[in-house]
Design an enzyme around this catalytic site. Sequence first.
Site, PDB file in Angstrom:
ATOM      1  N   CYS A 174       5.805  -9.617   7.911  1.00  0.00           N
ATOM      2  CA  CYS A 174       4.836  -9.147   8.894  1.00  0.00           C
ATOM      3  C   CYS A 174       4.640 -10.216   9.968  1.00  0.00           C
ATOM      4  O   CYS A 174       4.369 -11.380   9.654  1.00  0.00           O
ATOM      5  CB  CYS A 174       3.521  -8.850   8.180  1.00  0.00           C
ATOM      6  SG  CYS A 174       2.077  -8.781   9.242  1.00  0.00           S
TER       7      CYS A 174
ATOM      8  N   HIS B 289       2.269 -10.551  11.958  1.00  0.00           N
ATOM      9  CA  HIS B 289       0.865 -10.903  12.176  1.00  0.00           C
ATOM     10  C   HIS B 289       0.371 -11.977  11.214  1.00  0.00           C
ATOM     11  O   HIS B 289      -0.464 -12.803  11.582  1.00  0.00           O
ATOM     12  CB  HIS B 289      -0.011  -9.650  12.041  1.00  0.00           C
ATOM     13  CG  HIS B 289       0.379  -8.564  12.986  1.00  0.00           C
ATOM     14  ND1 HIS B 289       0.496  -7.236  12.603  1.00  0.00           N
ATOM     15  CD2 HIS B 289       0.718  -8.599  14.295  1.00  0.00           C
ATOM     16  CE1 HIS B 289       0.864  -6.510  13.644  1.00  0.00           C
ATOM     17  NE2 HIS B 289       1.005  -7.305  14.680  1.00  0.00           N
TER      18      HIS B 289
ATOM     19  N   GLN C 293       6.562  -2.627  10.777  1.00  0.00           N
ATOM     20  CA  GLN C 293       7.368  -1.549  10.205  1.00  0.00           C
ATOM     21  C   GLN C 293       7.727  -0.516  11.265  1.00  0.00           C
ATOM     22  O   GLN C 293       8.828   0.057  11.247  1.00  0.00           O
ATOM     23  CB  GLN C 293       6.623  -0.891   9.044  1.00  0.00           C
ATOM     24  CG  GLN C 293       7.454   0.164   8.318  1.00  0.00           C
ATOM     25  CD  GLN C 293       6.776   0.683   7.066  1.00  0.00           C
ATOM     26  OE1 GLN C 293       6.035  -0.038   6.412  1.00  0.00           O
ATOM     27  NE2 GLN C 293       7.008   1.940   6.731  1.00  0.00           N
TER      28      GLN C 293
ATOM     29  N   HIS D 150       2.922  -3.600   1.955  1.00  0.00           N
ATOM     30  CA  HIS D 150       2.656  -4.767   2.796  1.00  0.00           C
ATOM     31  C   HIS D 150       1.727  -5.740   2.068  1.00  0.00           C
ATOM     32  O   HIS D 150       0.602  -5.383   1.713  1.00  0.00           O
ATOM     33  CB  HIS D 150       2.025  -4.327   4.119  1.00  0.00           C
ATOM     34  CG  HIS D 150       2.969  -3.573   5.006  1.00  0.00           C
ATOM     35  ND1 HIS D 150       3.435  -4.087   6.197  1.00  0.00           N
ATOM     36  CD2 HIS D 150       3.547  -2.351   4.871  1.00  0.00           C
ATOM     37  CE1 HIS D 150       4.252  -3.208   6.764  1.00  0.00           C
ATOM     38  NE2 HIS D 150       4.332  -2.149   5.976  1.00  0.00           N
TER      39      HIS D 150
END
Length: 205
Positions: A96, A98, A137, A165
């Site tokens: 991810c 972030h 994604q 996740h």
Amino acid sequence: MSKKQTAPKKPKLVSSTPRPAREEAEAAIRTLLAWVGENPEREGLRDTPRRVIKAFDEYCAGYNMNAGDILAKTFSETGGYDGAVLVKHIEFESRCEHHLAPFLGKAHISYIPSGKIVGLSKIARLVDIYARRLQTQERLTSEITNALQKHLKPKGIAVMLEAEHFCMKVRGVHKDHAVTVTTRFTGEYQKDDDLREEFFAQVRG
């Protein structure tokens, strides 16, 4: 006289910012260890910066790979086959963008050939190229679809990704069993409801 072979094109850098030296990356990990309250010089952590950066070489290997190289070799001898080609349950690992937390899942990819096909293993390799980068994604789904469209130009493409996740599992909302599903359709899959239903049935079958 043999033709001179040209070297494969280097992948374009995502950022124009100069890449830091490996030593700088390791120093950043040492800073992070100190920031969380640890002693980067103690025995158990002394080699951690080197190991972390080596791990990121693997996590982010996709930045050094090019979809065009993977999909360049195609075959036109299909024996008249004009149906869909589905490769499902392709396991992938990504990060991810972030939180740098992993997200793990499976990709299901189908395309309807338009005169040429590609080796089945290349579909799995294509997933790895884009998964082994910092991702969302949603973008991963689109990048896989766009690469297939650009290099194979099929009659239609269907892509479904299902993933868990860890940024939702181990932080924030702490939802252990949440699964995110993303889909994208082009061409005949986008226009034909029955074709999409057939894709979903084959994936679930």
